[in-house]
Design a protein around this motif. Structure first.
Motif, PDB file in Angstrom:
ATOM      1  N   PRO A 170      22.060  -1.716 -26.883  1.00 51.20           N
ATOM      2  CA  PRO A 170      22.327  -1.673 -25.434  1.00 51.20           C
ATOM      3  C   PRO A 170      22.846  -2.973 -24.829  1.00 51.20           C
ATOM      4  CG  PRO A 170      19.959  -1.718 -25.873  1.00 51.20           C
ATOM      5  CD  PRO A 170      20.649  -1.572 -27.202  1.00 51.20           C
ATOM      6  N   ASP A 171      22.564  -4.103 -25.464  1.00 53.98           N
ATOM      7  CA  ASP A 171      23.014  -5.398 -24.927  1.00 53.98           C
ATOM      8  C   ASP A 171      24.262  -5.843 -25.671  1.00 53.98           C
ATOM      9  OD1 ASP A 171      20.782  -5.630 -23.178  1.00 53.98           O
ATOM     10  OD2 ASP A 171      19.553  -6.284 -24.864  1.00 53.98           O
ATOM     11  N   ASP A 172      25.146  -6.536 -24.969  1.00 51.05           N
ATOM     12  CA  ASP A 172      26.383  -7.006 -25.589  1.00 51.05           C
ATOM     13  C   ASP A 172      26.403  -8.532 -25.611  1.00 51.05           C
ATOM     14  OD1 ASP A 172      28.703  -6.176 -26.899  1.00 51.05           O
ATOM     15  OD2 ASP A 172      29.927  -6.396 -25.113  1.00 51.05           O
ATOM     16  N   ASP A 173      27.200  -9.063 -26.527  1.00 48.57           N
ATOM     17  CA  ASP A 173      27.368 -10.506 -26.683  1.00 48.57           C
ATOM     18  C   ASP A 173      26.033 -11.214 -26.955  1.00 48.57           C
ATOM     19  OD1 ASP A 173      30.136 -10.464 -26.544  1.00 48.57           O
ATOM     20  OD2 ASP A 173      30.115 -10.537 -24.361  1.00 48.57           O
ATOM     21  N   VAL A 174      25.283 -10.646 -27.888  1.00 47.12           N
ATOM     22  CA  VAL A 174      24.014 -11.211 -28.330  1.00 47.12           C
ATOM     23  C   VAL A 174      24.202 -11.696 -29.766  1.00 47.12           C
ATOM     24  CG1 VAL A 174      21.578 -10.767 -28.833  1.00 47.12           C
ATOM     25  CG2 VAL A 174      22.663  -9.676 -26.853  1.00 47.12           C
ATOM     26  N   ILE A 175      23.871 -12.951 -29.989  1.00 48.74           N
ATOM     27  CA  ILE A 175      23.958 -13.540 -31.322  1.00 48.74           C
ATOM     28  C   ILE A 175      22.556 -13.587 -31.924  1.00 48.74           C
ATOM     29  CG2 ILE A 175      24.483 -15.634 -32.644  1.00 48.74           C
ATOM     30  CD1 ILE A 175      26.622 -16.255 -30.488  1.00 48.74           C
ATOM     31  N   LEU A 176      22.408 -12.946 -33.083  1.00 51.77           N
ATOM     32  CA  LEU A 176      21.167 -12.965 -33.849  1.00 51.77           C
ATOM     33  C   LEU A 176      21.250 -14.117 -34.837  1.00 51.77           C
ATOM     34  CD1 LEU A 176      18.538 -11.411 -34.753  1.00 51.77           C
ATOM     35  CD2 LEU A 176      20.026 -10.256 -36.420  1.00 51.77           C
ATOM     36  N   PHE A 177      20.209 -14.948 -34.879  1.00 53.94           N
ATOM     37  CA  PHE A 177      20.240 -16.092 -35.784  1.00 53.94           C
ATOM     38  C   PHE A 177      18.859 -16.340 -36.369  1.00 53.94           C
ATOM     39  CE2 PHE A 177      18.770 -17.924 -31.883  1.00 53.94           C
ATOM     40  CZ  PHE A 177      18.009 -19.027 -32.219  1.00 53.94           C
ATOM     41  N   ASP A 178      18.820 -17.075 -37.459  1.00 56.76           N
ATOM     42  CA  ASP A 178      17.579 -17.466 -38.128  1.00 56.76           C
ATOM     43  C   ASP A 178      17.044 -18.709 -37.426  1.00 56.76           C
ATOM     44  OD1 ASP A 178      15.572 -18.349 -39.811  1.00 56.76           O
ATOM     45  OD2 ASP A 178      16.769 -18.226 -41.645  1.00 56.76           O
ATOM     46  N   VAL A 227      27.766 -23.186 -30.170  1.00 61.01           N
ATOM     47  CA  VAL A 227      28.329 -22.096 -29.358  1.00 61.01           C
ATOM     48  C   VAL A 227      27.955 -22.276 -27.893  1.00 61.01           C
ATOM     49  CG1 VAL A 227      28.278 -19.598 -28.920  1.00 61.01           C
ATOM     50  CG2 VAL A 227      28.425 -20.454 -31.274  1.00 61.01           C
ATOM     51  N   ALA A 228      26.687 -22.537 -27.629  1.00 55.31           N
ATOM     52  CA  ALA A 228      26.227 -22.679 -26.240  1.00 55.31           C
ATOM     53  C   ALA A 228      26.954 -23.804 -25.512  1.00 55.31           C
ATOM     54  CB  ALA A 228      24.723 -22.908 -26.210  1.00 55.31           C
ATOM     55  N   ALA A 287      31.539 -19.991 -20.013  1.00 53.63           N
ATOM     56  CA  ALA A 287      31.298 -18.798 -19.189  1.00 53.63           C
ATOM     57  C   ALA A 287      29.875 -18.262 -19.392  1.00 53.63           C
ATOM     58  CB  ALA A 287      32.312 -17.713 -19.526  1.00 53.63           C
ATOM     59  N   LYS A 288      29.147 -18.860 -20.325  1.00 57.94           N
ATOM     60  CA  LYS A 288      27.787 -18.411 -20.657  1.00 57.94           C
ATOM     61  C   LYS A 288      27.769 -16.922 -20.998  1.00 57.94           C
ATOM     62  CE  LYS A 288      25.487 -21.938 -17.854  1.00 57.94           C
ATOM     63  NZ  LYS A 288      25.308 -22.985 -18.677  1.00 57.94           N
ATOM     64  N   ARG A 289      28.770 -16.534 -21.746  1.00 52.39           N
ATOM     65  CA  ARG A 289      28.937 -15.138 -22.158  1.00 52.39           C
ATOM     66  C   ARG A 289      27.884 -14.725 -23.180  1.00 52.39           C
ATOM     67  NH1 ARG A 289      34.612 -12.925 -24.207  1.00 52.39           N
ATOM     68  NH2 ARG A 289      34.000 -10.781 -24.428  1.00 52.39           N
ATOM     69  N   PHE A 290      27.642 -15.592 -24.156  1.00 52.77           N
ATOM     70  CA  PHE A 290      26.752 -15.237 -25.251  1.00 52.77           C
ATOM     71  C   PHE A 290      25.302 -15.565 -24.934  1.00 52.77           C
ATOM     72  CE2 PHE A 290      30.827 -15.696 -27.438  1.00 52.77           C
ATOM     73  CZ  PHE A 290      30.862 -14.484 -28.115  1.00 52.77           C
ATOM     74  N   ASP A 316      16.410 -26.324 -25.447  1.00 49.36           N
ATOM     75  CA  ASP A 316      16.133 -27.025 -24.194  1.00 49.36           C
ATOM     76  C   ASP A 316      16.132 -26.006 -23.047  1.00 49.36           C
ATOM     77  OD1 ASP A 316      18.798 -26.504 -23.394  1.00 49.36           O
ATOM     78  OD2 ASP A 316      19.492 -28.443 -24.078  1.00 49.36           O
ATOM     79  N   ARG A 317      15.789 -26.465 -21.849  1.00 50.52           N
ATOM     80  CA  ARG A 317      15.622 -25.561 -20.703  1.00 50.52           C
ATOM     81  C   ARG A 317      16.891 -24.778 -20.372  1.00 50.52           C
ATOM     82  NH1 ARG A 317      13.879 -27.939 -15.047  1.00 50.52           N
ATOM     83  NH2 ARG A 317      15.698 -29.129 -15.620  1.00 50.52           N
ATOM     84  N   ASP A 318      18.056 -25.427 -20.412  1.00 56.42           N
ATOM     85  CA  ASP A 318      19.303 -24.727 -20.084  1.00 56.42           C
ATOM     86  C   ASP A 318      19.592 -23.615 -21.074  1.00 56.42           C
ATOM     87  OD1 ASP A 318      19.748 -26.288 -17.846  1.00 56.42           O
ATOM     88  OD2 ASP A 318      21.004 -27.724 -18.920  1.00 56.42           O
ATOM     89  N   LEU A 319      19.438 -23.911 -22.354  1.00 53.64           N
ATOM     90  CA  LEU A 319      19.692 -22.915 -23.384  1.00 53.64           C
ATOM     91  C   LEU A 319      18.616 -21.832 -23.381  1.00 53.64           C
ATOM     92  CD1 LEU A 319      21.373 -21.868 -25.695  1.00 53.64           C
ATOM     93  CD2 LEU A 319      20.275 -23.534 -27.192  1.00 53.64           C
ATOM     94  N   ARG A 320      17.396 -22.215 -23.050  1.00 49.25           N
ATOM     95  CA  ARG A 320      16.278 -21.268 -23.035  1.00 49.25           C
ATOM     96  C   ARG A 320      16.572 -20.068 -22.142  1.00 49.25           C
ATOM     97  NH1 ARG A 320      12.762 -19.872 -25.669  1.00 49.25           N
ATOM     98  NH2 ARG A 320      10.601 -19.549 -25.329  1.00 49.25           N
ATOM     99  N   ALA A 321      17.278 -20.272 -21.051  1.00 46.14           N
ATOM    100  CA  ALA A 321      17.606 -19.177 -20.130  1.00 46.14           C
ATOM    101  C   ALA A 321      18.509 -18.128 -20.793  1.00 46.14           C
ATOM    102  CB  ALA A 321      18.265 -19.723 -18.866  1.00 46.14           C
ATOM    103  N   ARG A 322      19.146 -18.505 -21.893  1.00 42.49           N
ATOM    104  CA  ARG A 322      20.072 -17.594 -22.581  1.00 42.49           C
ATOM    105  C   ARG A 322      19.477 -17.007 -23.855  1.00 42.49           C
ATOM    106  NH1 ARG A 322      25.424 -21.031 -22.844  1.00 42.49           N
ATOM    107  NH2 ARG A 322      26.225 -19.141 -23.793  1.00 42.49           N
ATOM    108  N   VAL A 323      18.198 -17.292 -24.120  1.00 45.21           N
ATOM    109  CA  VAL A 323      17.536 -16.803 -25.326  1.00 45.21           C
ATOM    110  C   VAL A 323      16.726 -15.560 -24.970  1.00 45.21           C
ATOM    111  CG1 VAL A 323      15.786 -17.323 -27.073  1.00 45.21           C
ATOM    112  CG2 VAL A 323      17.467 -19.060 -26.419  1.00 45.21           C
ATOM    113  N   ILE A 324      16.891 -14.527 -25.770  1.00 45.12           N
ATOM    114  CA  ILE A 324      16.141 -13.282 -25.603  1.00 45.12           C
ATOM    115  C   ILE A 324      15.092 -13.227 -26.699  1.00 45.12           C
ATOM    116  CG2 ILE A 324      16.279 -10.768 -25.505  1.00 45.12           C
ATOM    117  CD1 ILE A 324      19.312 -11.078 -25.028  1.00 45.12           C
TER     118      ILE A 324
END
Length: 135
Positions: free
Chosen positions: A5-13, A26-27, A32-35, A126-134
């Motif tokens: 259901p979600d798009d532009d999600v990168i799965l990583f180890d 990438v971040a 555009a903070k797409r990913f 970090d805090r900025d990247l944390r907002a983009r982590v699911i």
């Protein structure tokens, strides 16, 4: 192939140092903070991995959900890079046949801990990247 259901999600180890550096790379360029990102060690990441046939306990690839489909190995990496500002030129590498690209990717993936090392626990952004982590 299953959908997600979600798009532009990168799965990583999340314990892989190389993989975590990839996320930061990438971040930093994704203006555009797409990913968004999900470590395979999280509940969300493990569910995404299992949906697409990746073993969360022994991942052999990263993946990206883009355009409604899951892409793996070199397709995932090249797709993500090609979406970043100034990196569109990597699309030309899709001309290299996948049977030639993926063995190189797989070699790095199989040896990533030995070559680059690993964290004792999941990478904490970090805090900025944390907002983009699911998770």
């Amino acid at each position: 192939m299953p959908t997600w259901p979600d798009d532009d999600v990168i799965l990583f180890d999340g314990i892989c140092i190389f993989c975590s550096r990839w996320v930061r790379f990438v971040a930093a360029r994704d203006t555009a903070k797409r990913f968004r990102f999900t470590p395979i060690q999280s509940d969300y990441g493990a569910k995404l991995a299992r949906t697409f046939g990746i073993n969360p306990d022994d991942p052999d690839t990263n993946a990206v959900v883009h355009g409604g489909e899951a892409l793996m190995k070199s397709d995932a990496a090249l797709t993500v890079l090609s979406q970043l500002p100034g990196w569109g030129w990597v699309r030309i590498l899709f001309a290299v046949p996948k049977p030639l690209r993926d063995p190189f990717y797989s070699f790095i993936a199989r040896n990533r801990y030995r070559i680059f090392g690993k964290y004792e626990s999941c990478f904490v952004p970090d805090r900025d990247l944390r907002a983009r982590v699911i998770e």
